[in-house]
Design a protein around this motif. Structure first.
Motif, PDB file in Angstrom:
ATOM      1  N   PRO A 134       0.814  -1.221   0.000  1.00 46.51           N
ATOM      2  CA  PRO A 134       0.000   0.000   0.000  1.00 46.51           C
ATOM      3  C   PRO A 134       0.847   1.272   0.000  1.00 46.51           C
ATOM      4  N   MET A 135       2.122   1.150   0.401  1.00 45.37           N
ATOM      5  CA  MET A 135       3.024   2.304   0.425  1.00 45.37           C
ATOM      6  C   MET A 135       3.911   2.348  -0.818  1.00 45.37           C
ATOM      7  N   GLY A 136       3.563   1.583  -1.844  1.00 44.55           N
ATOM      8  CA  GLY A 136       4.361   1.549  -3.062  1.00 44.55           C
ATOM      9  C   GLY A 136       5.250   0.321  -3.105  1.00 44.55           C
ATOM     10  N   ASP A 137       6.004   0.189  -4.182  1.00 38.21           N
ATOM     11  CA  ASP A 137       6.902  -0.953  -4.335  1.00 38.21           C
ATOM     12  C   ASP A 137       8.057  -0.852  -3.345  1.00 38.21           C
ATOM     13  N   ARG A 138       8.373  -1.988  -2.707  1.00 36.84           N
ATOM     14  CA  ARG A 138       9.486  -2.057  -1.761  1.00 36.84           C
ATOM     15  C   ARG A 138      10.410  -3.172  -2.212  1.00 36.84           C
ATOM     16  N   GLN A 139      11.707  -2.924  -2.175  1.00 31.73           N
ATOM     17  CA  GLN A 139      12.690  -3.933  -2.585  1.00 31.73           C
ATOM     18  C   GLN A 139      13.340  -4.536  -1.354  1.00 31.73           C
ATOM     19  N   ALA A 140      13.636  -5.831  -1.408  1.00 30.79           N
ATOM     20  CA  ALA A 140      14.291  -6.532  -0.309  1.00 30.79           C
ATOM     21  C   ALA A 140      15.260  -7.555  -0.862  1.00 30.79           C
ATOM     22  N   THR A 141      16.220  -7.930  -0.028  1.00 27.74           N
ATOM     23  CA  THR A 141      17.152  -9.007  -0.336  1.00 27.74           C
ATOM     24  C   THR A 141      16.786 -10.184   0.550  1.00 27.74           C
ATOM     25  N   LEU A 142      16.646 -11.327  -0.066  1.00 26.68           N
ATOM     26  CA  LEU A 142      16.205 -12.535   0.610  1.00 26.68           C
ATOM     27  C   LEU A 142      17.276 -13.604   0.432  1.00 26.68           C
ATOM     28  N   ALA A 143      17.803 -14.127   1.539  1.00 22.37           N
ATOM     29  CA  ALA A 143      18.801 -15.207   1.495  1.00 22.37           C
ATOM     30  C   ALA A 143      18.141 -16.458   2.054  1.00 22.37           C
ATOM     31  N   THR A 166      12.335 -27.854   5.334  1.00 18.60           N
ATOM     32  CA  THR A 166      12.490 -26.669   6.175  1.00 18.60           C
ATOM     33  C   THR A 166      13.239 -25.578   5.423  1.00 18.60           C
ATOM     34  N   LEU A 167      12.724 -24.343   5.514  1.00 18.00           N
ATOM     35  CA  LEU A 167      13.341 -23.194   4.864  1.00 18.00           C
ATOM     36  C   LEU A 167      13.778 -22.206   5.938  1.00 18.00           C
ATOM     37  N   THR A 168      15.041 -21.786   5.883  1.00 17.78           N
ATOM     38  CA  THR A 168      15.565 -20.791   6.810  1.00 17.78           C
ATOM     39  C   THR A 168      16.233 -19.687   6.007  1.00 17.78           C
ATOM     40  N   GLY A 169      16.553 -18.585   6.684  1.00 18.84           N
ATOM     41  CA  GLY A 169      17.264 -17.512   6.012  1.00 18.84           C
ATOM     42  C   GLY A 169      16.980 -16.164   6.627  1.00 18.84           C
ATOM     43  N   THR A 170      17.359 -15.132   5.888  1.00 18.96           N
ATOM     44  CA  THR A 170      17.155 -13.756   6.333  1.00 18.96           C
ATOM     45  C   THR A 170      16.533 -12.940   5.202  1.00 18.96           C
ATOM     46  N   GLN A 171      15.856 -11.886   5.607  1.00 21.82           N
ATOM     47  CA  GLN A 171      15.307 -10.939   4.647  1.00 21.82           C
ATOM     48  C   GLN A 171      15.659  -9.551   5.137  1.00 21.82           C
ATOM     49  N   SER A 172      16.181  -8.709   4.240  1.00 19.41           N
ATOM     50  CA  SER A 172      16.581  -7.368   4.639  1.00 19.41           C
ATOM     51  C   SER A 172      16.061  -6.342   3.651  1.00 19.41           C
ATOM     52  N   ALA A 173      15.700  -5.173   4.212  1.00 15.01           N
ATOM     53  CA  ALA A 173      15.214  -4.058   3.403  1.00 15.01           C
ATOM     54  C   ALA A 173      15.401  -2.771   4.202  1.00 15.01           C
ATOM     55  N   ASP A 174      15.741  -1.715   3.532  1.00 11.23           N
ATOM     56  CA  ASP A 174      15.854  -0.388   4.142  1.00 11.23           C
ATOM     57  C   ASP A 174      16.760  -0.392   5.378  1.00 11.23           C
TER      58      ASP A 174
END
Length: 98
Positions: free
Chosen positions: A14-23, A30-38
Motif C-alpha cells: 500500500p506504500m508503493g513498491d518495496r525492494q528486499a534481499t532474501l537469502a 524446512t526453509l531458513t534464512g534472512t530478509q533485509s530491506a531499508d
C-alpha cells in the motif's frame, strides 16, 4: 534445492513498491534464512519448501509492527507469490536470483 541462494524481490505494498534481499537455505522441507530491506534485517521463521512451492514469515517493526506471511513458487531463477499483511490483505511479490 532450487530455492537456495540470494534473491532480490520487489513487494507491491500500500506504500508503493518495496525492494528486499532474501537469502534462503533449504534442508528437507524446512526453509531458513534472512530478509533485509531499508537497512533492517530479520530471520525468517515457519519456513517450508514443498517442491517448487515456498512459504515463510517475517516479523517487522518498520513502518509498524507486523508479521508478513509469504507464499510463493520458484521457477528457475524467478520467484513470485503473495505477501500477506494481516488485516491489510495480501499483495504480490516477485523477484530474481541475485
Amino acid at each position: 534445492m532450487a530455492v537456495d541462494g540470494t534473491w532480490t524481490i520487489v513487494m507491491t505494498t500500500p506504500m508503493g513498491d518495496r525492494q528486499a534481499t532474501l537469502a534462503l537455505q533449504s534442508s528437507g522441507t524446512t526453509l531458513t534464512g534472512t530478509q533485509s530491506a531499508d537497512g533492517d534485517s530479520g530471520e525468517i521463521f515457519d519456513g517450508t519448501v514443498n517442491g517448487d512451492e515456498v512459504a515463510w514469515k517475517l516479523s517487522i517493526t518498520n513502518p509498524m509492527p507486523l508479521t508478513l506471511a509469504f507464499t510463493g513458487k520458484v521457477s528457475g531463477d524467478a520467484i513470485e507469490g503473495e505477501m500477506g499483511i494481516g488485516p491489510m490483505g495480501s499483495f504480490p511479490f516477485k523477484g530474481t536470483r541475485a
